[in-house]
Write a protein that holds these residues in place. Structure first.
Motif, PDB file in Angstrom:
ATOM      1  N   ASP A  68       0.758  -1.065  -0.051  1.00 48.40           N
ATOM      2  CA  ASP A  68       0.029  -0.050   0.289  1.00 48.40           C
ATOM      3  C   ASP A  68       0.891   1.296   0.106  1.00 48.40           C
ATOM      4  N   GLY A  69       2.115   1.193   0.174  1.00 49.64           N
ATOM      5  CA  GLY A  69       3.124   2.271   0.072  1.00 49.64           C
ATOM      6  C   GLY A  69       2.914   3.231   1.446  1.00 49.64           C
ATOM      7  N   GLY A  70       3.297   4.266   1.251  1.00 50.56           N
ATOM      8  CA  GLY A  70       3.647   5.158   2.277  1.00 50.56           C
ATOM      9  C   GLY A  70       5.025   5.525   2.547  1.00 50.56           C
ATOM     10  N   LEU A  71       5.731   6.495   3.043  1.00 52.27           N
ATOM     11  CA  LEU A  71       7.188   6.816   3.149  1.00 52.27           C
ATOM     12  C   LEU A  71       7.674   6.383   4.611  1.00 52.27           C
ATOM     13  N   PRO A  72       8.277   5.409   4.708  1.00 49.88           N
ATOM     14  CA  PRO A  72       8.845   5.121   6.122  1.00 49.88           C
ATOM     15  C   PRO A  72       9.647   5.944   6.881  1.00 49.88           C
ATOM     16  N   PHE A  73       9.153   5.752   8.145  1.00 53.18           N
ATOM     17  CA  PHE A  73      10.133   6.817   9.157  1.00 53.18           C
ATOM     18  C   PHE A  73       9.877   6.261  10.523  1.00 53.18           C
ATOM     19  N   GLY A  74      10.380   5.071  10.853  1.00 56.74           N
ATOM     20  CA  GLY A  74      10.335   4.608  12.155  1.00 56.74           C
ATOM     21  C   GLY A  74       9.795   3.265  12.171  1.00 56.74           C
ATOM     22  N   VAL A  75       9.571   2.424  13.095  1.00 58.51           N
ATOM     23  CA  VAL A  75       8.947   1.181  13.241  1.00 58.51           C
ATOM     24  C   VAL A  75       7.931   0.892  14.191  1.00 58.51           C
ATOM     25  N   TYR A  76       6.880   0.186  13.909  1.00 57.09           N
ATOM     26  CA  TYR A  76       5.926  -0.298  14.819  1.00 57.09           C
ATOM     27  C   TYR A  76       6.692  -1.223  15.753  1.00 57.09           C
ATOM     28  N   ALA A  77       6.043  -1.244  17.174  1.00 59.80           N
ATOM     29  CA  ALA A  77       6.779  -2.430  18.148  1.00 59.80           C
ATOM     30  C   ALA A  77       5.370  -2.844  18.936  1.00 59.80           C
ATOM     31  N   ARG A  78       5.467  -4.031  19.369  1.00 62.20           N
ATOM     32  CA  ARG A  78       4.581  -4.693  20.448  1.00 62.20           C
ATOM     33  C   ARG A  78       5.175  -5.044  21.531  1.00 62.20           C
ATOM     34  N   VAL A  79       4.727  -4.651  22.559  1.00 58.20           N
ATOM     35  CA  VAL A  79       5.101  -5.141  24.146  1.00 58.20           C
ATOM     36  C   VAL A  79       4.827  -6.460  24.053  1.00 58.20           C
TER      37      VAL A  79
END
Length: 95
Positions: A68-79
């Motif tokens: 779906d795209g988008g410009l990446p800047f950072g990451v998701y994280a789950r505790v």
């Protein structure tokens, strides 16, 4: 919004951590893909008016996220393991 910022690693090292666990202080999180930046990053938090074209700047050196795209800047994280994390704590990605 970014909740943890890192110092002392190469730019975008976190892009290679997808699926891995990362220890931050006493907490452990699992990285779950890149964060696409949104248009809100182009607006002043004080006025709500556009004050800088963040997305155009990121697009100059970062490829879009696949799919779906988008410009990446950072990451998701789950505790995975709750725990304390504070400024200055070591951040250790798993091998």
């Amino acid at each position: 919004r970014m909740n943890i910022e890192l110092a002392g690693c190469r730019p975008y090292d976190e892009d290679g951590w997808d699926g891995r666990t990362v220890t931050i202080g006493d907490a452990v999180v699992r990285i779950q893909g890149q964060v696409p930046r949104c248009v809100l990053t182009t607006l002043s938090p004080d006025t709500g008016s556009k004050d800088w074209d963040t997305l155009t700047q990121i697009a100059k050196y970062r490829p879009k996220i696949a799919g779906d795209g988008g410009l990446p800047f950072g990451v998701y994280a789950r505790v995975e393991t709750p725990g304390g994390a504070a400024v200055g704590d070591e951040v250790v990605p798993s091998a």
